[in-house]
Design a protein around this motif. Structure first.
Motif, PDB file in Angstrom:
ATOM      1  N   ASP A 146      -3.451   4.908  -0.501  1.00  0.00           N
ATOM      2  CA  ASP A 146      -4.012   5.809   0.505  1.00  0.00           C
ATOM      3  C   ASP A 146      -3.473   7.190   0.142  1.00  0.00           C
ATOM      4  OD1 ASP A 146      -4.876   7.192   2.740  1.00  0.00           O
ATOM      5  OD2 ASP A 146      -4.197   5.655   4.163  1.00  0.00           O
ATOM      6  N   GLU A 158      -8.175   4.257  -0.812  1.00  0.00           N
ATOM      7  CA  GLU A 158      -8.451   4.586   0.585  1.00  0.00           C
ATOM      8  C   GLU A 158      -8.394   6.089   0.836  1.00  0.00           C
ATOM      9  OE1 GLU A 158      -6.244   1.994   3.201  1.00  0.00           O
ATOM     10  OE2 GLU A 158      -5.944   3.576   4.674  1.00  0.00           O
ATOM     11  N   GLU A 159      -9.406   6.637   1.378  1.00  0.00           N
ATOM     12  CA  GLU A 159      -9.489   7.983   1.952  1.00  0.00           C
ATOM     13  C   GLU A 159      -8.938   9.100   1.066  1.00  0.00           C
ATOM     14  OE1 GLU A 159      -8.106   8.141   6.030  1.00  0.00           O
ATOM     15  OE2 GLU A 159      -9.037  10.090   6.341  1.00  0.00           O
ATOM     16  N   GLU A 212     -12.025   5.391   7.741  1.00  0.00           N
ATOM     17  CA  GLU A 212     -10.933   5.201   8.694  1.00  0.00           C
ATOM     18  C   GLU A 212     -10.960   6.254   9.793  1.00  0.00           C
ATOM     19  OE1 GLU A 212      -6.982   4.250   7.238  1.00  0.00           O
ATOM     20  OE2 GLU A 212      -6.195   5.924   8.408  1.00  0.00           O
ATOM     21  N   HIS A 253       1.288   5.173   0.593  1.00  0.00           N
ATOM     22  CA  HIS A 253       0.840   6.491   1.049  1.00  0.00           C
ATOM     23  C   HIS A 253       1.659   7.475   0.231  1.00  0.00           C
ATOM     24  CE1 HIS A 253      -0.373   4.109   4.639  1.00  0.00           C
ATOM     25  NE2 HIS A 253      -1.341   5.002   4.745  1.00  0.00           N
ATOM     26  N   LYS A 307       0.847  -1.198   0.000  1.00  0.00           N
ATOM     27  CA  LYS A 307       0.000   0.000   0.000  1.00  0.00           C
ATOM     28  C   LYS A 307       0.880   1.244   0.000  1.00  0.00           C
ATOM     29  CE  LYS A 307      -2.651   1.688   3.479  1.00  0.00           C
ATOM     30  NZ  LYS A 307      -3.685   1.473   4.518  1.00  0.00           N
ATOM     31  N   ARG A 330     -13.823  -0.328   6.967  1.00  0.00           N
ATOM     32  CA  ARG A 330     -12.532  -0.137   7.639  1.00  0.00           C
ATOM     33  C   ARG A 330     -12.792   0.270   9.077  1.00  0.00           C
ATOM     34  NH1 ARG A 330      -7.507  -0.561   6.477  1.00  0.00           N
ATOM     35  NH2 ARG A 330      -5.845   0.918   6.897  1.00  0.00           N
TER      36      ARG A 330
HETATM   37 MG    MG Z   1      -5.338   5.042   5.902  1.00  0.00          MG
END
Ligand code: MG
Length: 391
Positions: free
Chosen positions: A213, A239-240, A265, A178, A176, A287
């Motif tokens: 993310d 994600e987000e 989240e 970021h 994942k 989540r």
């Molecule tokens: Mg996250």
């Protein structure tokens, strides 16, 4: 001495704030990056019952402050049966509304995990077995730190690609990203995010599950453009990318993408907020986090909620309580291991522990431990010697 089955009462609720060291530094927006080794403080909550059995949980000092312990934890916990965890949790949760924000979910989570740890020690069982004993190891994904401007770090799409290749070679089943967040000067940037995701896909090939993310405050238009790139690149989840309090924005996004949208989240509201997200069709994977939702039991409720809707519920972050829950449920697929960075040794054991908390095995999985309680390896001599405050 065999497992104790007699009734006990909680006789001690204490917190030690102690010095330890870390190489993690935090930027102005709260993102961790590698840095020089320096001293920080952590807080250890210890519950002791009338037979001398203990339960512990580590947290930030702000979540285990003297006022919280004296004003809420001791009045609720002292003299009570530690096995009445649900009743104790409900009493603490009811105190939150009138606490003017001082009694937070993270405080409840520390108490709740310490109660589980204590129960495990009383019964001579690991918490994941008491919770149901679904599996004794969990596949891990490597979760990167946010992007930076460090040469050879996570400064370019090529850096992400090289690091993802290394993580897969190390055994991680998935990766994942970021990506870059403020205060990195060029962040946020949809174009840079797409370039990093494309470079990673190119590097690891078509078969490794990938997740993103991204910057948490993209507009709908930016989030959709980025999401369509993830569709083309065959990402597993997204994600987000937007403000999570806008549930309708996530429904709008999820309706238009093939990539699975995961959330929420960061919104408060525990189980209730997650029920609203499912009812709104705002996510494809649910989540929840153990520290942020008030503990193992409250997070477990959200995992069950997802199961009722045929959904997976992925757990935010790592740690002993998260691992215990992952050992007990069928519909949480991954352990999030990180945050990882090319210049940071995640496996280095911090001075207050005696061993790594969640080592990766040869198959890229994290194993659940068979020892009683949550299985944390506190170095109590170090913690006592480095104590700077206690209440
Ligand atoms: Mg996250």
């Amino acid at each position: 001495m065999g497992p104790s089955t007699s009734r006990a009462t909680i006789e001690g609720v204490s917190v030690r704030v102690f010095r330890t060291t870390t190489r993690l530094v935090t930027d102005s927006d709260g993102h961790a990056h590698p840095g020089e080794r320096h001293t920080v403080t952590r807080a250890l909550l210890t519950l002791t019952d009338s037979e001398g059995v203990t339960g512990r949980c580590l947290a930030a000092e702000a979540d285990l402050g003297e006022a919280q312990v004296a004003g809420h934890l001791r009045p609720v916990l002292l003299g009570r049966d530690p096995s009445e965890r649900a009743a104790l949790w409900q009493e603490l949760a009811r105190r939150q509304r009138g606490s003017a924000g001082t009694l937070r979910d993270r405080t409840l989570a520390a108490v709740e995990q310490a109660l589980w740890d204590l129960l495990g020690h009383r019964l001579g069982q690991p918490v994941w077995r008491l919770l149901g004993g679904m599996r004794d190891r969990v596949p891990a994904y490597g979760s990167t730190m946010c992007g930076d401007e460090v040469p050879g770090g996570l400064a370019t799409p090529e850096d992400y690609a090289a690091f993802a290749e290394k993580l897969v070679a190390d055994g991680y089943h998935a990766v994942k990203l970021h990506t870059w967040m403020p205060p990195v000067p060029f962040a946020p940037s949809v174009d840079m995010d797409i370039r990093a995701c494309a470079a990673v896909r190119e590097a690891v090939g078509p078969d490794v599950p990938l997740m993103l993310d991204a910057h948490h405050w993209y507009s709908r238009a930016d989030a959709l453009r980025l999401g369509r790139a993830l569709d083309r690149l065959g990402f597993l989840w997204y994600e987000e990318p937007m403000e999570e309090y806008s549930t309708q924005s996530y429904r709008w996004l999820a309706d238009q993408l093939d990539t699975l949208v995961i959330g929420p989240e960061s919104v408060e509201g525990r189980l209730h907020a997650r029920a609203e997200w499912i009812a709104a069709g705002a996510c494809d994977i649910l989540r929840v986090g153990v520290p942020t939702s008030g503990g193992i039991d409250p997070a477990l409720k959200s995992v069950h909620l997802a199961e009722a809707f045929g959904m997976e519920c992925e757990l935010h972050g790592g740690g002993a309580g998260t691992l215990a829950l992952l050992g007990a449920v069928p519909n949480s697929r991954w352990y999030e291991r990180g945050l990882l960075h090319p210049h940071y040794d995640f496996d280095e054991v911090p001075p207050h522990l005696t061993r790594a908390a969640d080592p990766l095995d040869a198959e890229g999985c994290v194993r659940l431990r068979e020892e009683p309680g949550l299985g944390e390896s506190y170095d109590l001599d170090h913690i006592e010697a480095e104590t700077v405050r206690q209440w």
